[in-house]
Design a protein around this motif. Structure first.
Motif, PDB file in Angstrom:
ATOM      1  N   GLN A 125       0.031  -7.017  -9.764  1.00 33.35           N
ATOM      2  CA  GLN A 125      -0.998  -7.754  -9.024  1.00 33.35           C
ATOM      3  C   GLN A 125      -0.917  -9.249  -9.310  1.00 33.35           C
ATOM      4  O   GLN A 125      -1.110 -10.072  -8.411  1.00 33.35           O
ATOM      5  CB  GLN A 125      -2.384  -7.211  -9.369  1.00 33.35           C
ATOM      6  CG  GLN A 125      -2.655  -5.856  -8.758  1.00 33.35           C
ATOM      7  CD  GLN A 125      -3.953  -5.238  -9.246  1.00 33.35           C
ATOM      8  OE1 GLN A 125      -4.410  -5.499 -10.351  1.00 33.35           O
ATOM      9  NE2 GLN A 125      -4.530  -4.383  -8.411  1.00 33.35           N
ATOM     10  N   ASP A 130       0.144  -5.763  -3.798  1.00 36.49           N
ATOM     11  CA  ASP A 130      -1.051  -4.953  -3.574  1.00 36.49           C
ATOM     12  C   ASP A 130      -0.831  -3.614  -4.278  1.00 36.49           C
ATOM     13  O   ASP A 130       0.116  -2.896  -3.952  1.00 36.49           O
ATOM     14  CB  ASP A 130      -1.271  -4.743  -2.071  1.00 36.49           C
ATOM     15  CG  ASP A 130      -2.510  -3.921  -1.793  1.00 36.49           C
ATOM     16  OD1 ASP A 130      -3.515  -4.083  -2.500  1.00 36.49           O
ATOM     17  OD2 ASP A 130      -2.458  -3.088  -0.858  1.00 36.49           O
ATOM     18  N   GLU A 132      -2.506   0.076  -5.629  1.00 32.22           N
ATOM     19  CA  GLU A 132      -3.597   1.045  -5.535  1.00 32.22           C
ATOM     20  C   GLU A 132      -3.267   2.244  -6.413  1.00 32.22           C
ATOM     21  O   GLU A 132      -2.096   2.578  -6.595  1.00 32.22           O
ATOM     22  CB  GLU A 132      -3.765   1.531  -4.090  1.00 32.22           C
ATOM     23  CG  GLU A 132      -4.212   0.471  -3.110  1.00 32.22           C
ATOM     24  CD  GLU A 132      -4.290   1.033  -1.703  1.00 32.22           C
ATOM     25  OE1 GLU A 132      -4.926   2.097  -1.531  1.00 32.22           O
ATOM     26  OE2 GLU A 132      -3.696   0.416  -0.806  1.00 32.22           O
TER      27      GLU A 132
END
Length: 153
Positions: A125, A130, A132
């Protein structure tokens, strides 16, 4: 006596002094001397109570100091690795008491793996990716989604 054991309440109520009756405690107040004896019996003398409070304050302070020294990344990894919610201070404390650190168990290795995933995610990050995480810690096939792509540690 109709559910309220304080005779003073009922005396006032029967006299129509409803506001005063409603200010009465539900149970009769014990005389101060009797309360003092009960308190001394349960909690000791005033000096003993001060000592107990001091020890409790120091212990709680030590506990909080240790908790706040923990890296938030480590806390996230540990919380993610378990089905139970470990996000609160007391839930984490209960969990930590169950881990036997004297033997090399799968618990420690598993926690290390989840913490490492959090650290990798933070690094990615920071580099602009990105990242997740899956909904559950035992997601088959991948550990992270990096820019929408599955990544296995």
């Amino acid at each position: 006596m109709r559910g309220i054991p304080n005779p003073a309440f009922w005396t006032l109520w029967k006299q129509g002094r409803y506001r005063e009756a409603l200010r009465e405690p539900l149970r009769p107040v014990k005389p101060q001397r009797e309360q003092g004896r009960l308190q001394a019996f349960l909690f000791g003398s005033a000096e003993e109570m001060k000592q107990t409070f001091s020890i409790t304050a120091v212990s709680a302070g030590d506990f909080l100091y240790d908790y706040f020294r923990l890296d938030p990344t480590v806390m996230e990894g540990i919380d993610f690795s378990r089905a139970e919610d470990l996000s609160s201070l007391f839930a984490f404390s209960r969990f930590a008491g169950t881990v036997d650190t004297t033997v090399n168990t799968g618990d420690i290795a598993q926690i290390q793996g989840y913490v490492a995933e959090r650290m990798v995610a933070a690094e990615l990050q920071a580099k602009g990716h990105d990242v997740e995480f899956p909904q559950t810690s035992n997601q088959a096939g991948y550990d992270l989604l990096v820019d929408g792509q599955r990544a296995q540690q």
